[in-house]
Write a protein that holds these residues in place. Structure first.
Motif, PDB file in Angstrom:
ATOM      1  N   THR A  62       0.848  -1.191   0.000  1.00 41.68           N
ATOM      2  CA  THR A  62       0.000   0.000   0.000  1.00 41.68           C
ATOM      3  C   THR A  62       0.884   1.241   0.000  1.00 41.68           C
ATOM      4  O   THR A  62       1.921   1.271   0.656  1.00 41.68           O
ATOM      5  N   ALA A  63       0.443   2.253  -0.751  1.00 41.27           N
ATOM      6  CA  ALA A  63       1.197   3.509  -0.832  1.00 41.27           C
ATOM      7  C   ALA A  63       0.216   4.649  -1.076  1.00 41.27           C
ATOM      8  O   ALA A  63      -0.879   4.442  -1.609  1.00 41.27           O
ATOM      9  N   PRO A  64       0.608   5.876  -0.702  1.00 46.81           N
ATOM     10  CA  PRO A  64      -0.259   7.018  -1.015  1.00 46.81           C
ATOM     11  C   PRO A  64      -0.233   7.305  -2.513  1.00 46.81           C
ATOM     12  O   PRO A  64       0.761   7.062  -3.191  1.00 46.81           O
ATOM     13  N   ALA A  65      -1.340   7.812  -3.021  1.00 55.27           N
ATOM     14  CA  ALA A  65      -1.419   8.248  -4.419  1.00 55.27           C
ATOM     15  C   ALA A  65      -1.355   9.770  -4.411  1.00 55.27           C
ATOM     16  O   ALA A  65      -2.156  10.436  -3.756  1.00 55.27           O
ATOM     17  N   GLU A  66      -0.398  10.311  -5.129  1.00 52.75           N
ATOM     18  CA  GLU A  66      -0.136  11.753  -5.117  1.00 52.75           C
ATOM     19  C   GLU A  66      -0.899  12.435  -6.253  1.00 52.75           C
ATOM     20  O   GLU A  66      -0.831  11.999  -7.406  1.00 52.75           O
ATOM     21  N   LEU A  67      -1.614  13.500  -5.948  1.00 51.57           N
ATOM     22  CA  LEU A  67      -2.335  14.272  -6.959  1.00 51.57           C
ATOM     23  C   LEU A  67      -1.351  15.192  -7.666  1.00 51.57           C
ATOM     24  O   LEU A  67      -0.693  16.024  -7.038  1.00 51.57           O
ATOM     25  N   VAL A  68      -1.208  15.035  -8.984  1.00 50.09           N
ATOM     26  CA  VAL A  68      -0.248  15.823  -9.774  1.00 50.09           C
ATOM     27  C   VAL A  68      -0.937  16.375 -11.015  1.00 50.09           C
ATOM     28  O   VAL A  68      -1.973  15.862 -11.445  1.00 50.09           O
TER      29      VAL A  68
END
Length: 188
Positions: free
Chosen positions: A128-134
């Motif tokens: 699991t990992a964070p999803a970064e808004l780009v």
């Protein structure tokens, strides 16, 4: 999933019609039939609620689209993809991504004539990992997802029965209906 839940609920309601008639409307009603029908009606209503939730999620966020930086993904490398962020996804939403490898297996239960074999899914790897808004250009935004794939993990094997595959789930808790999208990813 909305279609599956809706069709299952409709099947249950149609199947229960004779039980309702016998339990409540027959010349000599048999109350146990009616009680059993009402219990299964509750299951049908729950399935309708689930179908409605998935329908509203699709209406609010649309179909998920993933863009791969390269294809396929190799063991021992980095899996990176960009998921188009719907315009209705709030800026403050904290999105997370889950990478998993799923192995299907035949599971036999019962003995003799009561023996049945079903395909069941087992999770053999999870990260699991964070999803970064780009920014994704032209006023679009995307959720960037990145995972390190270990060198000793199993590969995708769709040709075998039962099969093994990799998927990425991207989810974000929002007001009302939460965001969620699932994508198959090839890992070789």
């Amino acid at each position: 999933r909305a279609r599956y839940f809706l069709l299952t609920a409709l099947f249950i309601f149609v199947f229960l019609t004779p039980f309702h008639w016998v339990g409540f409307f027959a010349p000599r009603p048999a109350l146990p039939f009616g009680i059993v029908a009402l219990l299964f009606d509750a299951i049908g209503v729950g399935l309708l609620a689930a179908a409605g939730y998935f329908f509203l999620r699709r209406l609010k966020y649309g179909a998920g689209v993933a863009r791969f930086a390269r294809f396929p993904f190799r063991r021992g490398s980095t899996l990176e993809l960009h998921v188009d962020a719907p315009r209705t996804l709030p800026q403050h939403a904290l999105a997370t991504a889950t990478l998993r490898c799923v192995q299907e297996r035949y599971v036999t239960t019962g003995t003799g004539e009561d023996r049945t074999t079903n395909v069941e899914c087992f999770e053999v790897y999870r990260d699991t990992a964070p999803a970064e808004l780009v920014g994704a250009g032209a006023g679009r935004q995307a959720l960037r997802v990145s995972f390190a794939i270990l060198a000793d993990t199993p590969t995708t094997d769709l040709a075998s029965r039962p099969c093994r595959y990799w998927e990425v789930d991207v989810e974000a808790a929002t007001d009302g209906v939460d965001y969620g999208a699932r994508f198959l990813v090839p890992v070789y």
